[in-house]
Scaffold this active site. Structure first.
Site, PDB file in Angstrom:
ATOM      1  N   SER A 155       0.833  -1.201   0.000  1.00 48.32           N
ATOM      2  CA  SER A 155       0.000   0.000   0.000  1.00 48.32           C
ATOM      3  C   SER A 155       0.864   1.246   0.000  1.00 48.32           C
ATOM      4  O   SER A 155       2.024   1.220   0.439  1.00 48.32           O
ATOM      5  CB  SER A 155      -0.901   0.027   1.240  1.00 48.32           C
ATOM      6  N   ASP A 156       0.312   2.333  -0.490  1.00 44.27           N
ATOM      7  CA  ASP A 156       0.932   3.619  -0.235  1.00 44.27           C
ATOM      8  C   ASP A 156       0.800   3.896   1.262  1.00 44.27           C
ATOM      9  O   ASP A 156      -0.036   3.291   1.946  1.00 44.27           O
ATOM     10  CB  ASP A 156       0.260   4.726  -1.063  1.00 44.27           C
ATOM     11  N   TRP A 157       1.588   4.803   1.772  1.00 47.69           N
ATOM     12  CA  TRP A 157       1.611   5.049   3.213  1.00 47.69           C
ATOM     13  C   TRP A 157       0.278   5.647   3.681  1.00 47.69           C
ATOM     14  O   TRP A 157      -0.111   6.732   3.256  1.00 47.69           O
ATOM     15  CB  TRP A 157       2.764   5.984   3.552  1.00 47.69           C
ATOM     16  N   GLY A 158      -0.419   4.909   4.533  1.00 49.79           N
ATOM     17  CA  GLY A 158      -1.696   5.375   5.050  1.00 49.79           C
ATOM     18  C   GLY A 158      -2.869   5.160   4.119  1.00 49.79           C
ATOM     19  O   GLY A 158      -3.938   5.746   4.323  1.00 49.79           O
TER      20      GLY A 158
END
Length: 662
Positions: A155-158
């Site tokens: 995932s992208d961060w957050g």
């Protein structure tokens, strides 16, 4: 790097990045970014390669190949339809499947199928209402089932709001900031049967297997040669710089007469990197002003002319203008500061800062020739500098861009770049103008497949500079186009063209091939890039460039998947999307894929189908003696016109029961 159009260069850059990552103990490098440049306002356009998926996919694959050759994994991002920063955690990109398949997915597809990146990073946004991080169609059905992806999805961060749904959809690794906040929901879901242990095991297995594979490919830990890498950065900056205009003033004579007035704070304080998560610490940093002074025996003066914080300083402006009047030539450095473009927000306009515009206007009233050097991560309005003697677009040229600027200005190296995105005349001309950036957390991709040059060509709009455009210090002639179609019943062709250096110095050219369908059952772009090659040609010599076109190159995404229609296609070869001196038309007799016939299909659709036409005639046979059609006259006065159009009449209006059709 996108403007270099040089796959081998991208591979060399990838190898250097991989070597440095190994030395730093980095297992996965977060790149390349291959999202499409849907709008020039996107805040992260400086991270992305192109407005064309074939171009971005080819360059991205070269980059990944180089990185992973050093045993470091690449993370291709941001998957998918991530074309803006506004509301990036919530925005839903409303986009039809054809547009996804033809524009926003192919760069990812090419990299996955050609070089198998270690990871693919999902984007923040939703796609048709479903977050990319929990979009099973995207992460499993397309990425793994259709394309055969063997790595893991990160995932992208957050970007993850529901770990259970994301894991079930095909996400393997969730990144911060939630930390252990995702563990309890996963364990609870396994305990109550909403998530199988096998699904969790599969995600873990993908991660471990990928890293085992990377480590197995590693040789002895290399020591980075930072001097060689800096030299590579210098080459890359020149290879990706685009000479947009040149009245003959470039290259400057380093041993000539007269003062060179360098103007612009960006010559002394370089803008060489992106902002946001793209901020990096270079091993070295070259300054253009210093490099220019070292490269010439001519007197060099400097005036800042403006402040980078955007505040107007009339004293700086007046001094720069006055001193420039005494020079033989002005080299003006302008562009965008960090505050103008960055991850986290989108731009609102294409203008250069007001303080720079005031300086440009003041210098334009003098009789001294002006060479403009641009430092910017995305397209800007070039109207204010359109009358300059030369415009050199250097983008964000990296840590060696200062030395590269001197190389290009004095002709030590040539500007090898060609535009990887169209430069429009006006923001209002751009494809997403009326659908940007959306509202109520929804953005409609209403332009569909018509982004970049596809849009401008379909609307026959004038542009400032077209996709693929760029000048060099050599000139080239195109000749001897040859197109071989081995079998017209197969969508396949071999294309050859000859490029001759007609200039006075060695140089490189980017040979581009575009395909234009004459007709199709769906609307299609006027032309689309289907091949390119950067070739270096010595003075007076020629090179033959060859391209292989396959079924996918002729196809569009339709109801039957990838579909190549029979008919005529024009193959065009040249130096840009709007300069195509070589053309040839071919005819294909491939099998026509037909959609299933139903009661709602038109009569024309039934009659065009080999089986359907027979059934239709059989169904109509009992009624031939009953119905008499007489010529009628339309209100236009044309005699003999049929009062109805077969293409608009549904087969449901015809009694087909006698034929036994269901």
């Amino acid at each position: 790097m996108g403007s270099s159009w040089d796959v081998s260069l991208l591979q060399r850059i990838g190898e250097a990045l991989g070597t440095e990552a190994r030395a730093l103990g980095v297992d996965i490098l977060l790149g390349p970014g291959v999202n499409m440049k849907r709008s020039p306002l996107c805040g992260r356009n400086f991270e992305y390669l192109s407005e064309d998926p074939l171009h971005a996919g080819a360059l991205g694959a070269g980059w990944v190949r180089g990185i992973q050759a050093k045993g470091v994994g690449a993370s291709v991002k941001h998957f998918a339809a991530n074309s803006q920063e506004t509301d990036r955690l919530k925005i839903s990109a409303e986009v039809d499947e054809r547009t996804l398949r033809e524009i926003y997915l192919p760069a990812f597809e090419h990299i996955v199928t050609e070089v198998q990146p270690a990871t693919v990073m999902c984007s923040y946004n939703r796609i048709n209402g479903v977050h990319a991080s929990r979009n099973r169609w995207l992460l499993t059905e397309v990425l793994r089932d259709d394309w055969g992806f063997e790595g893991y999805v990160v995932s992208d961060w957050g970007a993850v709001s529901d770990s259970v749904e994301s894991l079930a959809a095909g996400l393997d690794l969730e990144m911060p900031p939630r930390g252990n906040g995702s563990v309890a929901p996963l364990l609870a879901a396994i305990d109550d049967g909403r998530l199988s242990e096998e699904t969790l095991d599969l995600a873990v297995s993908r991660i471990l297997t990928t890293h085992d594979r990377l480590r197995a490919a590693r040789s002895e830990l290399p020591q980075p040669d930072f001097e060689a890498h800096h030299s590579l950065a210098r080459q890359a900056a020149s290879a990706g710089s685009v000479l947009l205009t040149n009245d003959g003033i470039l290259p400057l004579d380093p041993d000539g007469q007269g003062t060179i007035a360098v103007v612009g704070e960006l010559a002394r304080t370089p803008r060489y990197r992106g902002a946001g998560s793209s901020h990096i610490n270079p091993t070295r940093l070259d300054v253009a002003l210093d490099a220019i002074s070292r490269a010439t025996a001519r007197p060099v003066t400097f005036e800042a002319g403006y402040r980078l914080d955007g505040e107007r300083d009339d004293e700086l402006l007046a001094t720069a203008t006055r001193n420039a009047q005494e020079a033989a030539v002005v080299v003006l450095f302008v562009g965008l500061p960090d505050a103008a473009e960055s991850e986290g927000f989108d731009r609102e306009h294409l203008d250069l800062p007001e303080a720079q515009l005031a300086l440009i206007e003041a210098l334009s009233t003098r009789d001294v020739p002006v060479v403009v050097v641009l430092s910017n991560g995305a397209v800007v309005d070039l109207g204010p500098v359109a009358d300059a003697s030369a415009i050199l677009e250097m983008w964000l040229g990296g840590q060696a861009s200062g030395s590269a600027a001197a190389d290009l200005l004095f002709g030590t190296s040539e500007p090898g770049g060609r535009l990887a995105e169209t430069v429009p005349l006006r923001l209002s001309d751009t494809p997403a103008y009326l659908n940007w950036p959306g509202s109520d957390y929804v953005v409609l991709y209403g332009e569909r497949v018509y982004i970049g040059y596809r849009w401008y060509d379909a609307r026959e709009l004038e542009v400032r500079f077209p996709f693929g455009h760029g000048l060099g210090y050599a000139t080239f002639a195109y000749s001897d186009l040859e197109v071989v179609v081995p079998d017209p019943q197969t969508a396949q062709a071999t294309v050859r063209a000859t490029i001759t250096n007609t200039g006075e110095r060695d140089g490189s050219e980017v040979v581009q091939l575009y395909l234009a369908p004459h007709s199709a059952r769906v609307d299609r772009p006027v032309r689309e890039l289907r091949g390119f090659e950067k070739v270096r040609v010595p003075v007076g010599e020629s090179r033959t460039v060859e391209f292989e076109l396959g079924e996918r190159d002729f196809a569009y995404w339709g109801e039957q998947g990838w579909t190549a229609d029979p008919g005529e296609y024009t193959i065009a070869v040249g130096p840009s999307s709007r300069s195509l001196p070589l053309t040839e038309t071919i005819s294909l007799d491939v099998e026509l894929k037909r959609a299933p016939l139903t009661g709602e299909s038109s009569i024309n659709e039934w009659l065009a189908d080999p089986v359907g036409s027979g059934l239709m005639r059989q169904a109509l046979a009992p009624h031939r003696r009953v119905h008499r059609f007489r010529p009628r006259t339309r209100s236009s006065g044309l005699p003999g016109a049929c009062p109805w159009k077969p293409s608009s009449v549904s087969a449901a209006a015809i009694p087909l029961t006698s034929s036994g059709l269901s």
